[in-house]
Design a protein around this motif. Structure first.
Motif, mmCIF file in Angstrom:
data_model
loop_
_atom_site.group_PDB
_atom_site.id
_atom_site.type_symbol
_atom_site.label_atom_id
_atom_site.label_comp_id
_atom_site.label_asym_id
_atom_site.label_seq_id
_atom_site.Cartn_x
_atom_site.Cartn_y
_atom_site.Cartn_z
ATOM 1 N N THR A 196 -2.323 -1.539 -10.395
ATOM 2 C CA THR A 196 -1.176 -1.712 -11.005
ATOM 3 C C THR A 196 -0.153 -0.602 -10.530
ATOM 4 O OG1 THR A 196 -1.505 -0.726 -12.980
ATOM 5 C CG2 THR A 196 -2.002 -2.818 -13.020
ATOM 6 N N THR A 197 -0.737 0.707 -10.138
ATOM 7 C CA THR A 197 0.133 1.752 -9.986
ATOM 8 C C THR A 197 -0.469 2.447 -8.866
ATOM 9 O OG1 THR A 197 0.404 1.979 -12.414
ATOM 10 C CG2 THR A 197 0.808 4.005 -10.920
ATOM 11 N N ILE A 198 0.356 2.997 -7.854
ATOM 12 C CA ILE A 198 -0.031 3.342 -6.641
ATOM 13 C C ILE A 198 1.072 4.612 -6.534
ATOM 14 C CG2 ILE A 198 -0.488 3.581 -4.148
ATOM 15 C CD1 ILE A 198 -2.609 2.318 -5.881
ATOM 16 N N HIS A 199 0.958 5.811 -6.913
ATOM 17 C CA HIS A 199 1.535 6.874 -6.460
ATOM 18 C C HIS A 199 1.286 7.266 -5.173
ATOM 19 C CE1 HIS A 199 3.295 7.370 -10.521
ATOM 20 N NE2 HIS A 199 2.124 7.149 -11.137
ATOM 21 N N PRO A 200 2.438 7.811 -4.438
ATOM 22 C CA PRO A 200 2.055 8.141 -3.006
ATOM 23 C C PRO A 200 1.099 8.963 -2.807
ATOM 24 C CG PRO A 200 4.638 8.181 -3.600
ATOM 25 C CD PRO A 200 3.750 8.088 -4.732
ATOM 26 N N TRP A 201 0.908 10.166 -3.712
ATOM 27 C CA TRP A 201 -0.123 10.990 -3.363
ATOM 28 C C TRP A 201 -1.442 10.559 -3.462
ATOM 29 C CZ3 TRP A 201 3.344 11.294 -7.247
ATOM 30 C CH2 TRP A 201 2.902 11.025 -8.646
ATOM 31 N N TYR A 202 -1.626 9.410 -3.999
ATOM 32 C CA TYR A 202 -3.099 8.654 -3.888
ATOM 33 C C TYR A 202 -3.642 8.603 -2.506
ATOM 34 C CZ TYR A 202 -2.451 7.401 -9.058
ATOM 35 O OH TYR A 202 -1.971 7.195 -10.346
ATOM 36 N N LEU A 203 -2.712 8.487 -1.665
ATOM 37 C CA LEU A 203 -3.153 8.037 -0.257
ATOM 38 C C LEU A 203 -3.919 8.932 0.616
ATOM 39 C CD1 LEU A 203 -0.081 5.922 1.070
ATOM 40 C CD2 LEU A 203 -1.902 5.240 -0.252
ATOM 41 N N ALA A 204 -3.860 10.473 -0.129
ATOM 42 C CA ALA A 204 -4.456 11.453 0.600
ATOM 43 C C ALA A 204 -6.004 11.234 0.822
ATOM 44 C CB ALA A 204 -4.639 12.932 -0.266
ATOM 45 N N THR A 205 -6.760 10.513 -0.077
ATOM 46 C CA THR A 205 -8.165 10.270 0.246
ATOM 47 C C THR A 205 -8.251 9.061 1.231
ATOM 48 O OG1 THR A 205 -8.359 10.852 -2.307
ATOM 49 C CG2 THR A 205 -10.240 9.693 -0.905
ATOM 50 N N PRO A 206 -7.605 8.069 1.410
ATOM 51 C CA PRO A 206 -7.635 7.194 2.439
ATOM 52 C C PRO A 206 -7.413 8.032 3.808
ATOM 53 C CG PRO A 206 -6.680 6.009 0.826
ATOM 54 C CD PRO A 206 -6.848 7.352 0.205
ATOM 55 N N ILE A 207 -6.378 8.795 3.759
ATOM 56 C CA ILE A 207 -6.289 9.378 5.061
ATOM 57 C C ILE A 207 -7.370 10.344 5.434
ATOM 58 C CG2 ILE A 207 -4.615 11.447 6.061
ATOM 59 C CD1 ILE A 207 -2.469 10.019 4.127
ATOM 60 N N ILE A 208 -7.728 10.907 4.734
ATOM 61 C CA ILE A 208 -9.044 11.987 5.021
ATOM 62 C C ILE A 208 -10.082 11.134 5.457
ATOM 63 C CG2 ILE A 208 -9.941 12.468 2.928
ATOM 64 C CD1 ILE A 208 -9.840 14.749 5.653
ATOM 65 N N LEU A 209 -10.550 10.144 4.857
ATOM 66 C CA LEU A 209 -11.473 9.151 5.236
ATOM 67 C C LEU A 209 -11.393 8.609 6.770
ATOM 68 C CD1 LEU A 209 -12.392 7.387 1.723
ATOM 69 C CD2 LEU A 209 -13.739 9.198 3.016
ATOM 70 N N SER A 210 -10.114 8.076 6.949
ATOM 71 C CA SER A 210 -9.810 7.694 8.184
ATOM 72 C C SER A 210 -10.256 8.580 9.283
ATOM 73 C CB SER A 210 -8.263 6.985 8.107
ATOM 74 O OG SER A 210 -7.586 8.083 8.259
ATOM 75 N N VAL A 211 -10.101 9.716 9.302
ATOM 76 C CA VAL A 211 -10.122 10.650 10.166
ATOM 77 C C VAL A 211 -11.603 10.518 10.843
ATOM 78 C CG1 VAL A 211 -10.611 13.150 10.434
ATOM 79 C CG2 VAL A 211 -8.655 12.652 9.291
ATOM 80 N N PHE A 212 -12.693 10.029 10.073
ATOM 81 C CA PHE A 212 -14.082 9.928 10.627
ATOM 82 C C PHE A 212 -14.316 8.383 10.857
ATOM 83 C CE2 PHE A 212 -13.426 13.243 7.443
ATOM 84 C CZ PHE A 212 -14.140 14.390 8.119
ATOM 85 N N THR A 213 -13.102 7.578 11.144
ATOM 86 C CA THR A 213 -13.663 6.181 11.399
ATOM 87 C C THR A 213 -12.650 6.019 12.546
ATOM 88 O OG1 THR A 213 -11.724 5.124 10.074
ATOM 89 C CG2 THR A 213 -13.854 5.942 8.807
ATOM 90 N N LYS A 214 -12.580 4.545 12.657
ATOM 91 C CA LYS A 214 -11.769 3.673 14.027
ATOM 92 C C LYS A 214 -10.324 3.531 13.333
ATOM 93 C CE LYS A 214 -15.588 2.456 16.733
ATOM 94 N NZ LYS A 214 -16.328 1.105 17.406
#
Length: 476
Positions: A403-421
């Motif tokens: 229900t709520t996605i503040h912008p700073w929540y995206l930090a974790t998906p960003i760092i995880l994507s570093v190790f993926t395609k």
């Protein structure tokens, strides 16, 4: 001019430095067009910087730290949460339990238990000041450190909090590089996180403590890759004790521990015997060995017991009720920058005539749990890259239905994507700036068409990546 043309990296660094300085000291949250202009140009410089082949890892690391230090003496201009951080830290220093006292009560009674209490309450706002703290214990420790070094100056506390976040990002650089090396991935991938303007502005600039959580998480994944799972469990507990988000990841470690390698009997058998043995072998592969289950159980036990241990200094009979009530606000009361939830909400308006958040706020987390169970059991998560990819999609599924996605929540998906395609979180970090449109209105109101544009871009790129990666797999 010819010097800058020949040295694009110097020009890009200089332009970025100027833009970050303007962002840090000459921008208000309500200036949406100015905000968007600076954001987009910073992303352009970021993209070309990261594509420069003549910049070493050390040079890129130094540039990323430089950009963060630009914000050192600025007051956050896109978020007011830091006022509550300072309040909680000073309350602990004075002997108060932040999980048991609401700032609003002190202000209403005109009792000011800490220095600058009135200013801090005005800064955090009535919404933040009307509920119990929901920040976990190690996050509170960061707030306490700020209070220890600066108990009477908001500006001084901001500097201490920002230094803690910068140190955490340096730690992410260090362990992120090591993890990339062990996975035989390009070490410069870490700069999709470290040089990302979103990360620099939202985390270092606006004092959100995702970097401290991510630091422990990446350290834990590195230790897990080294088969040091006891230390990894303790580090994951530390990560949870900064932000609760890593709790979602726990089911996804199942396959990492439960691995069975059963060889088939190559003796001569009849067709029927071979068929029976094959079926029996497949059945055995699906049944984890006792030692593996024991290790998994111990891993979970260490994570949960260590997390509870961190909460122990704050224990009181009211703690559980107060904390769960504060956390539940994000499921049943708050709405911001959501995707699928907004669609479900509109359907509710259409058929029921009113907002269904009370019901949807209970159903959507259950969908997330079911999704996590499915990918834990039926998706291959046995290598570190497979595991991190599962963490990425498990977390993003939760965000897509929240229900709520503040912008700073995206930090974790960003760092995880570093190790993926996958790089769709990087695209998301660019277009998430559209969520700030709501602050440009005096009464604060989201434009759902703009929210729709944001998520249309994110989902389009996600679908493109999934198709592209699947095509590559088929052609290999």
């Amino acid at each position: 001019m010819s010097f800058f043309i020949k040295n694009k990296n110097v020009l890009l660094t200089l332009i970025s430095t100027i833009l970050y300085f303007l962002f840090a000291y000459f921008l208000e949250r309500t200036e949406f067009y100015k905000l968007t202009f600076l954001w987009v140009f910073l992303f352009g410089c970021f993209y070309f910087l990261i594509k420069q082949n003549n910049l070493s890892f050390t040079s890129l690391a130094a540039i990323s730290i430089l950009f963060r230090l630009i914000f050192l003496f600025s007051i956050p201009n896109l978020s007011q949460d830091f006022y509550r951080f300072i309040w909680d830290g000073r309350m602990i220093l004075k002997g108060f339990n932040p999980y048991l006292f609401v700032p609003e009560v002190f202000i209403q009674q005109e009792f000011y238990p800490i220095s600058q209490a009135s200013e801090l309450y005005q800064g955090m706002g009535e919404l933040n000041g009307s509920h119990f703290s929901n920040y976990p214990p190690l996050n509170q420790l960061c707030f306490l450190i700020a209070a220890l070094f600066s108990s009477k100056s908001i500006f001084g506390s901001v500097i201490v909090l920002r230094l803690l976040i910068i140190f955490a990002d340096i730690g992410i650089l260090y362990f992120g590089k090591k993890l990339l090396e062990t996975l035989n991935l390009p070490i410069k991938n870490i700069f999709w996180y470290a040089l990302n303007p979103f990360v620099i502005i939202e985390l270092t600039g606006n004092l959100h403590f995702e970097p401290v959580m991510i630091f422990f998480l990446i350290w834990a994944l590195y230790k897990l890759q080294q088969q040091k799972w006891v230390l990894a469990a303790i580090l994951i507990a530390c990560s949870i004790s900064v932000k609760l988000i890593p709790l979602l990841f726990l089911p996804l470690f199942y396959q990492w521990f439960v691995k069975t390698n059963i060889s088939t009997n190559k003796m001569k058998q009849s067709a029927s015997e071979k068929d029976i043995i094959w079926k029996f072998t497949q059945l055995k592969k699906r049944i984890p060995r006792l030692s593996e289950l024991s290790k998994l159980f111990l891993f979970y036990s260490i994570v949960l017991s260590t997390t509870l241990l961190f909460f122990l200094p704050f224990y009181a009979s009211e703690l559980i009720a107060n904390y769960t009530n504060s956390v539940s606000l994000w499921f049943k009361d708050f709405e911001f920058n959501a995707s699928f939830y907004y669609l479900f909400r509109e359907i509710g308006y259409l058929f029921r005539g009113y907002n269904e958040i009370a019901i949807l706020g209970k159903i959507l987390p259950i969908l997330t749990i079911l999704f996590l169970i499915v990918i834990s059991l039926f998706r291959k998560n046995k290598t570190m890259i497979q595991l991190i990819t599962a963490l990425l999609f498990g977390l993003c599924f939760y965000y897509f239905t929240a229900t709520t996605i503040h912008p700073w929540y995206l930090a974790t998906p960003i760092i995880l994507s570093v190790f993926t395609k996958y790089k769709f979180p990087i695209v998301w970090s660019l277009v998430v700036i559209l969520s700030y449109q709501g602050y440009s209105n005096p009464t604060w109101k989201e434009n759902l068409w703009i929210v729709a544009i944001e998520y249309s871009i994110v989902f389009s790129f996600l679908i493109y990546e999934i198709k592209n990666i699947n095509v590559k797999k088929l052609t290999i």
